[in-house]
Design a protein around this motif. Structure first.
Motif, mmCIF file in Angstrom:
data_model
loop_
_atom_site.group_PDB
_atom_site.id
_atom_site.type_symbol
_atom_site.label_atom_id
_atom_site.label_comp_id
_atom_site.label_asym_id
_atom_site.label_seq_id
_atom_site.Cartn_x
_atom_site.Cartn_y
_atom_site.Cartn_z
ATOM 1 N N GLU A 179 0.831 -1.207 0.000
ATOM 2 C CA GLU A 179 0.000 0.000 0.000
ATOM 3 C C GLU A 179 0.866 1.257 0.000
ATOM 4 N N LEU A 180 1.901 1.250 0.825
ATOM 5 C CA LEU A 180 2.757 2.429 0.940
ATOM 6 C C LEU A 180 3.568 2.674 -0.331
ATOM 7 N N CYS A 181 3.995 1.591 -0.973
ATOM 8 C CA CYS A 181 4.818 1.738 -2.183
ATOM 9 C C CYS A 181 3.996 2.167 -3.394
ATOM 10 N N GLY A 182 2.684 1.871 -3.370
ATOM 11 C CA GLY A 182 1.825 2.309 -4.466
ATOM 12 C C GLY A 182 2.167 1.651 -5.783
ATOM 13 N N THR A 183 1.817 2.338 -6.864
ATOM 14 C CA THR A 183 1.995 1.756 -8.200
ATOM 15 C C THR A 183 3.453 1.624 -8.595
ATOM 16 N N GLU A 184 4.312 2.461 -8.032
ATOM 17 C CA GLU A 184 5.738 2.391 -8.382
ATOM 18 C C GLU A 184 6.419 1.176 -7.764
ATOM 19 N N GLY A 185 5.856 0.680 -6.663
ATOM 20 C CA GLY A 185 6.437 -0.489 -6.024
ATOM 21 C C GLY A 185 7.682 -0.195 -5.208
ATOM 22 N N LYS A 186 7.988 1.085 -5.047
ATOM 23 C CA LYS A 186 9.174 1.484 -4.287
ATOM 24 C C LYS A 186 8.882 2.766 -3.529
ATOM 25 N N LEU A 187 9.640 2.975 -2.459
ATOM 26 C CA LEU A 187 9.571 4.264 -1.770
ATOM 27 C C LEU A 187 10.911 4.546 -1.121
ATOM 28 N N ARG A 188 11.148 5.810 -0.826
ATOM 29 C CA ARG A 188 12.417 6.209 -0.211
ATOM 30 C C ARG A 188 12.181 6.620 1.234
ATOM 31 N N GLU A 189 12.977 6.032 2.114
ATOM 32 C CA GLU A 189 12.928 6.361 3.540
ATOM 33 C C GLU A 189 14.063 7.325 3.863
ATOM 34 N N GLU A 190 13.716 8.431 4.502
ATOM 35 C CA GLU A 190 14.718 9.409 4.924
ATOM 36 C C GLU A 190 14.651 9.541 6.436
ATOM 37 N N THR A 191 15.776 9.277 7.095
ATOM 38 C CA THR A 191 15.824 9.269 8.550
ATOM 39 C C THR A 191 16.214 10.631 9.089
ATOM 40 N N ARG A 192 15.353 11.167 9.938
ATOM 41 C CA ARG A 192 15.590 12.437 10.621
ATOM 42 C C ARG A 192 15.167 12.296 12.074
ATOM 43 N N SER A 193 15.691 13.141 12.911
ATOM 44 C CA SER A 193 15.330 13.101 14.333
ATOM 45 C C SER A 193 14.987 14.490 14.835
ATOM 46 N N TRP A 194 14.142 14.517 15.864
ATOM 47 C CA TRP A 194 13.963 15.732 16.646
ATOM 48 C C TRP A 194 14.950 15.680 17.796
ATOM 49 N N MET A 195 15.686 16.762 17.984
ATOM 50 C CA MET A 195 16.694 16.859 19.028
ATOM 51 C C MET A 195 16.231 17.870 20.070
ATOM 52 N N CYS A 196 16.509 17.585 21.325
ATOM 53 C CA CYS A 196 16.082 18.494 22.389
ATOM 54 C C CYS A 196 17.186 18.620 23.432
ATOM 55 N N ILE A 197 17.467 19.855 23.832
ATOM 56 C CA ILE A 197 18.419 20.130 24.924
ATOM 57 C C ILE A 197 17.682 20.868 26.024
ATOM 58 N N GLY A 198 17.765 20.328 27.226
ATOM 59 C CA GLY A 198 17.144 20.963 28.382
ATOM 60 C C GLY A 198 18.194 21.297 29.452
ATOM 61 N N ARG A 199 17.867 22.257 30.288
ATOM 62 C CA ARG A 199 18.775 22.700 31.337
ATOM 63 C C ARG A 199 18.063 22.633 32.681
ATOM 64 N N LYS A 200 18.765 22.114 33.677
ATOM 65 C CA LYS A 200 18.207 22.077 35.030
ATOM 66 C C LYS A 200 18.427 23.439 35.685
ATOM 67 N N PRO A 201 17.375 24.087 36.129
ATOM 68 C CA PRO A 201 17.545 25.428 36.717
ATOM 69 C C PRO A 201 18.534 25.426 37.874
#
Length: 202
Positions: A179-201
């Motif tokens: 279903e995800l690949c559709g009629t082309e039969g292929k898809l491209r996966e691109e890996t990304r992340s959300w990054m978070c920096i926190g500070r302790k008061p």
């Protein structure tokens, strides 16, 4: 780490490089028994590509905050939704076959959800951003069966490969990937992340 084997490798590498590191075989979700805050705590705590794998990420971040020095920083990351197609497929087919992933894929659907875990633990969010693409691959529906069989060898997905589950899980995996690949039969996966920096008061 909870894996003795992984720690043995880490100890060997640190000895070879003459790096002074203390290694603990322990569940990182609760550091209290290790008494790591007795010397005033840590300047920096990081968790790379593992937060979502913990039974309760919010409990873990709260625990880590307790051993962080005032003014200290914590940094972690989570995959941007859609960055791991195979994982997403296992998550989506789970309810149909009575199996689930060992972690909750719905916890981090937005950057704000990642920030909230920091804030709930008493940290001030200093930065949150989306990484550049750091991994990319093409997935072909013709490889669906092979991909499935490889993935269920991984402990993270092994419950989808157990007797009585495997055949149905494989069929649903192939259907969903098609279903995800559709009629082309292929898809491209691109890996990304959300990054978070926190500070302790302070």
């Amino acid at each position: 780490d909870v894996s003795k084997g992984m720690l043995d490798i880490a100890r060997q590498k640190s000895r070879e490089q003459s790096i002074d590191v203390e290694w603990y075989e322990h569940d990182v979700s609760d550091l209290t028994p290790l008494n790591l805050g007795s010397a005033g705590g840590f300047d920096v705590i990081t968790c790379a590509s593992a937060l979502v794998l913990l039974p309760s990420p919010s409990t873990a971040v709260h625990s880590w905050t307790q051993v962080l020095k005032p003014g200290g920083h914590m940094m972690t990351d989570v995959h941007v939704p859609g960055s791991n197609i195979v994982m997403d497929i296992f998550s989506s087919i789970g309810p149909d076959i009575g199996e689930t992933l060992k972690w909750d894929m719905t916890l981090f659907r937005t950057q704000a959800s990642l920030c909230k875990i920091f804030e709930d633990a008493g940290l001030e969010v200093e930065q949150v951003w989306e990484s550049e693409v750091y991994g990319s691959k093409e997935i072909d529906v013709e490889d669906a069966k092979v991909i499935f069989e490889e993935m269920v060898q991984n402990p993270m997905f092994a419950n989808f490969g157990t007797e009585g589950i495997r055949d149905r899980a494989r069929m649903e995996f192939i259907r969903r990937l098609r279903e995800l690949c559709g009629t082309e039969g292929k898809l491209r996966e691109e890996t990304r992340s959300w990054m978070c920096i926190g500070r302790k008061p302070s």
